[in-house]
Design a protein around this motif. Structure first.
Motif, PDB file in Angstrom:
ATOM      1  N   ALA A 194       0.809  -1.215   0.000  1.00 53.02           N
ATOM      2  CA  ALA A 194       0.000   0.000   0.000  1.00 53.02           C
ATOM      3  C   ALA A 194       0.844   1.268   0.000  1.00 53.02           C
ATOM      4  O   ALA A 194       0.489   2.256  -0.642  1.00 53.02           O
ATOM      5  CB  ALA A 194      -0.944  -0.003   1.201  1.00 53.02           C
ATOM      6  N   SER A 219      -1.963   3.321   6.995  1.00 53.98           N
ATOM      7  CA  SER A 219      -2.205   1.987   6.464  1.00 53.98           C
ATOM      8  C   SER A 219      -2.714   1.046   7.553  1.00 53.98           C
ATOM      9  O   SER A 219      -3.604   0.222   7.305  1.00 53.98           O
ATOM     10  CB  SER A 219      -0.917   1.432   5.854  1.00 53.98           C
ATOM     11  OG  SER A 219      -1.129   0.155   5.289  1.00 53.98           O
ATOM     12  N   SER A 273      -5.431   6.878  -3.093  1.00 57.82           N
ATOM     13  CA  SER A 273      -5.343   5.529  -3.657  1.00 57.82           C
ATOM     14  C   SER A 273      -4.580   4.582  -2.737  1.00 57.82           C
ATOM     15  O   SER A 273      -4.901   3.397  -2.653  1.00 57.82           O
ATOM     16  CB  SER A 273      -4.672   5.580  -5.035  1.00 57.82           C
ATOM     17  OG  SER A 273      -3.353   6.085  -4.949  1.00 57.82           O
ATOM     18  N   LEU A 305      -6.925   3.362  -0.281  1.00 56.35           N
ATOM     19  CA  LEU A 305      -7.791   2.348  -0.864  1.00 56.35           C
ATOM     20  C   LEU A 305      -7.097   0.987  -0.902  1.00 56.35           C
ATOM     21  O   LEU A 305      -7.721  -0.052  -0.641  1.00 56.35           O
ATOM     22  CB  LEU A 305      -8.195   2.778  -2.284  1.00 56.35           C
ATOM     23  CG  LEU A 305      -9.276   1.945  -2.979  1.00 56.35           C
ATOM     24  CD1 LEU A 305     -10.568   1.981  -2.173  1.00 56.35           C
ATOM     25  CD2 LEU A 305      -9.523   2.475  -4.388  1.00 56.35           C
ATOM     26  N   VAL A 306      -5.801   0.969  -1.223  1.00 59.24           N
ATOM     27  CA  VAL A 306      -5.055  -0.290  -1.221  1.00 59.24           C
ATOM     28  C   VAL A 306      -4.998  -0.867   0.192  1.00 59.24           C
ATOM     29  O   VAL A 306      -5.149  -2.085   0.383  1.00 59.24           O
ATOM     30  CB  VAL A 306      -3.627  -0.080  -1.774  1.00 59.24           C
ATOM     31  CG1 VAL A 306      -2.806  -1.359  -1.620  1.00 59.24           C
ATOM     32  CG2 VAL A 306      -3.670   0.331  -3.235  1.00 59.24           C
ATOM     33  N   ALA A 351      -8.260  -2.397   0.956  1.00 61.57           N
ATOM     34  CA  ALA A 351      -8.399  -3.648   0.214  1.00 61.57           C
ATOM     35  C   ALA A 351      -7.541  -4.746   0.824  1.00 61.57           C
ATOM     36  O   ALA A 351      -7.950  -5.917   0.882  1.00 61.57           O
ATOM     37  CB  ALA A 351      -8.011  -3.422  -1.247  1.00 61.57           C
ATOM     38  N   HIS A 352      -6.357  -4.375   1.296  1.00 57.06           N
ATOM     39  CA  HIS A 352      -5.467  -5.361   1.920  1.00 57.06           C
ATOM     40  C   HIS A 352      -6.088  -5.937   3.179  1.00 57.06           C
ATOM     41  O   HIS A 352      -6.051  -7.147   3.409  1.00 57.06           O
ATOM     42  CB  HIS A 352      -4.119  -4.719   2.249  1.00 57.06           C
ATOM     43  CG  HIS A 352      -3.129  -5.671   2.837  1.00 57.06           C
ATOM     44  ND1 HIS A 352      -2.935  -5.796   4.192  1.00 57.06           N
ATOM     45  CD2 HIS A 352      -2.292  -6.566   2.255  1.00 57.06           C
ATOM     46  CE1 HIS A 352      -2.017  -6.708   4.423  1.00 57.06           C
ATOM     47  NE2 HIS A 352      -1.607  -7.195   3.263  1.00 57.06           N
ATOM     48  N   GLN A 407      -1.267   2.349  -7.629  1.00 58.47           N
ATOM     49  CA  GLN A 407      -2.082   2.033  -6.459  1.00 58.47           C
ATOM     50  C   GLN A 407      -3.560   1.915  -6.805  1.00 58.47           C
ATOM     51  O   GLN A 407      -4.261   1.047  -6.276  1.00 58.47           O
ATOM     52  CB  GLN A 407      -1.853   3.094  -5.383  1.00 58.47           C
ATOM     53  CG  GLN A 407      -0.467   3.001  -4.784  1.00 58.47           C
ATOM     54  CD  GLN A 407      -0.143   4.178  -3.889  1.00 58.47           C
ATOM     55  OE1 GLN A 407      -0.578   5.297  -4.132  1.00 58.47           O
ATOM     56  NE2 GLN A 407       0.625   3.935  -2.852  1.00 58.47           N
ATOM     57  N   THR A 408      -4.043   2.757  -7.693  1.00 56.17           N
ATOM     58  CA  THR A 408      -5.450   2.681  -8.087  1.00 56.17           C
ATOM     59  C   THR A 408      -5.732   1.367  -8.814  1.00 56.17           C
ATOM     60  O   THR A 408      -6.750   0.704  -8.555  1.00 56.17           O
ATOM     61  CB  THR A 408      -5.822   3.863  -8.989  1.00 56.17           C
ATOM     62  OG1 THR A 408      -5.541   5.091  -8.300  1.00 56.17           O
ATOM     63  CG2 THR A 408      -7.291   3.828  -9.348  1.00 56.17           C
ATOM     64  N   ALA A 414      -5.575  -1.592  -6.244  1.00 54.02           N
ATOM     65  CA  ALA A 414      -6.735  -1.601  -5.352  1.00 54.02           C
ATOM     66  C   ALA A 414      -7.973  -2.138  -6.073  1.00 54.02           C
ATOM     67  O   ALA A 414      -8.765  -2.904  -5.491  1.00 54.02           O
ATOM     68  CB  ALA A 414      -7.005  -0.199  -4.825  1.00 54.02           C
ATOM     69  N   THR A 439      -2.160 -10.000  -2.633  1.00 55.92           N
ATOM     70  CA  THR A 439      -2.061  -8.547  -2.801  1.00 55.92           C
ATOM     71  C   THR A 439      -0.654  -8.148  -3.224  1.00 55.92           C
ATOM     72  O   THR A 439      -0.463  -7.151  -3.924  1.00 55.92           O
ATOM     73  CB  THR A 439      -2.445  -7.830  -1.499  1.00 55.92           C
ATOM     74  OG1 THR A 439      -1.612  -8.314  -0.430  1.00 55.92           O
ATOM     75  CG2 THR A 439      -3.895  -8.098  -1.133  1.00 55.92           C
ATOM     76  N   CYS A 444       0.065  -5.771  -6.411  1.00 58.15           N
ATOM     77  CA  CYS A 444       0.751  -4.488  -6.221  1.00 58.15           C
ATOM     78  C   CYS A 444       2.102  -4.454  -6.931  1.00 58.15           C
ATOM     79  O   CYS A 444       2.480  -3.436  -7.518  1.00 58.15           O
ATOM     80  CB  CYS A 444       0.923  -4.200  -4.730  1.00 58.15           C
ATOM     81  SG  CYS A 444      -0.633  -3.887  -3.862  1.00 58.15           S
TER      82      CYS A 444
END
Length: 421
Positions: A30, A49, A180, A183-184, A187-188, A259-260, A263, A278, A282
């Motif tokens: 992230a 994060s 972003s 957002l990652v 999502a993680h 990153q967008t 994610a 992930t 990434c």
């Protein structure tokens, strides 16, 4: 809370330790690009994060169901098998963290689980179709999809930003990069924290504390979310260094695109119940973004080492886990021996890591220091530099005028005897 035996309690604690290592191992996913481009200060990025990982853990349980109900057959699986799986996963996480390679914590866990299950109950204990459709195919597809998306998004951002001043564009994309990155992280937490939820739920079923097919209890969701958030708060600086500047050099536009894209891929896979790595998503996005800028490059030597680690993750974790399961067949003494081995190995890896500390102070500095000796060595081999110039420390700046200026000073030496005669 369900009835918990001593062995089951040890397994649960070990699972939370794995979740903790997953947190600091994957912080780079992230925040590496955000830190390397200067969009956020290192400690601020890590704190952000950690919070979002915790929030993400409560958003879904679809991946947890894949781990607890689909990957292996619950019948005949004992808590010792889960413990062995976690031993393999934890040790692989720590070894790859030590060398700064962004490998998959998810695949380490699944590899350990597969290896321990096969050692305990045979190949029939593993659901091969689930492994292929929800583990192996996403493992190959995720970095490709995220990489292509990030490359196209990077090119689009540069094209759209061409009409705006560079300073304004950079400032705007840094702000977008922060969003972003958040957002990652979200999502993680949604994807990776669920894997520990699934493994604890599987252990509870194996230990008779839950009925087969049960969803993760609330206390499991909370504890897994807290463990991964706490691990994330430590930073995982070694892997952040590799992801941030070891693979490629990113500008804010590229960081935002990477990153967008990552994610989007992670959140889509979580909603479908795919136990996606992930790290793969990434890393693929970072490389794609690196190629998305004109003149951008990917350091393929580092990428090759990373790909090798990806390929070794499942079999390496499976091998360690199967060995641990075989040792634990001897009974309580075997369980104790495996536990001591795990603790001793973790401590040894930590001691080795102290020889060269990487933290928020030097996370962005080491890559350049590694590159410079090669440049200097090449320059010295290509041209013989006069001692006076070398002593002045100007090897890299030697020009024809510098060399001509040094020749007259040395020329009178052979003429001296003739003058004396």
């Amino acid at each position: 809370m369900e009835h918990i035996t001593l062995l089951l309690g040890i397994v649960i604690i070990t699972a939370l330790v794995f979740d903790f290592t997953n947190g600091f191992h994957d912080t780079a996913n992230a925040m590496a690009t955000t830190i390397s481009t200067g969009a956020l200060k290192p400690k601020t990025a890590v704190a952000m994060s950690a919070v979002l990982n915790l929030v993400g853990a409560f958003m879904s349980v679809e991946v947890a169901k894949t781990i607890s109900k689909g990957l292996i057959n619950e019948e005949g699986i004992q808590p010792e098998v889960i413990f062995a799986a976690l031993v393999g996963a934890i040790l692989w996480n720590l070894v790859t963290w030590l060398v700064g390679l962004p490998s998959s914590s998810s695949h380490a866990l699944m590899g350990g689980l597969i290896g321990a299950a096969v050692a305990s109950a045979g190949i029939g204990a593993v659901n091969g179709s689930v492994v292929v459709t929800k583990v192996l195919i996403p493992a190959v597809a995720a970095p490709i999809v995220a990489g292509v998306a990030a490359m196209l998004a990077s090119r689009l951002t540069y094209k759209l930003g061409g009409k705006v001043g560079e300073r304004t564009s950079t400032k705007g994309y840094r702000a977008g990069q922060i969003a972003s990155a958040g957002l990652v992280s979200l999502a993680h937490g949604t994807n990776d924290a669920q894997k520990t939820m699934g493994i604890i739920t599987l252990a509870l079923v194996a230990g008779g504390a839950l009925e087969s097919g049960a969803n993760p209890p609330v206390w499991v969701i909370v504890s897994a979310g807290l463990a991964i958030a706490l691990g994330t708060s430590l930073g995982g600086w070694r892997i952040i260094r590799t992801m941030g500047s070891g693979l490629t050099d990113l500008q804010p536009q590229q960081g935002f695109a990477a990153q967008t894209s990552a994610a989007s891929v992670i959140l889509a896979s979580s909603s479908l119940g795919f136990s996606l790595s992930t790290t793969h998503a990434c890393s693929g996005a970072v490389m794609g973004a690196g190629l998305g800028r004109k003149g951008g490059v990917v350091r393929w030597s580092t990428a090759t080492r990373m790909f090798i680690a990806w390929g070794l993750t499942l079999p390496a974790a499976a091998l360690v886990a199967s060995g641990a399961e075989l040792v634990m067949r001897t009974g309580d003494v075997g369980v104790a021996a495996v536990a001591v081995f795990l603790v001793a190995s973790c401590f040894a890896i930590w001691v080795i890591s102290r020889r060269q500390v990487v933290d928020h102070h030097n996370v962005n500095e080491v890559e350049q220091a590694v590159e410079e000796p090669g440049v200097v060595t090449t320059a010295m081999a290509a041209v013989t530099v006069p001692p006076t110039v070398a002593a002045a420390g100007t090897i890299a700046a030697v020009t024809d005028e510098d060399l001509k200026a040094t020749i007259p000073a040395a020329a009178p030496t052979p003429a001296a005897p003739a003058a004396a005669v």
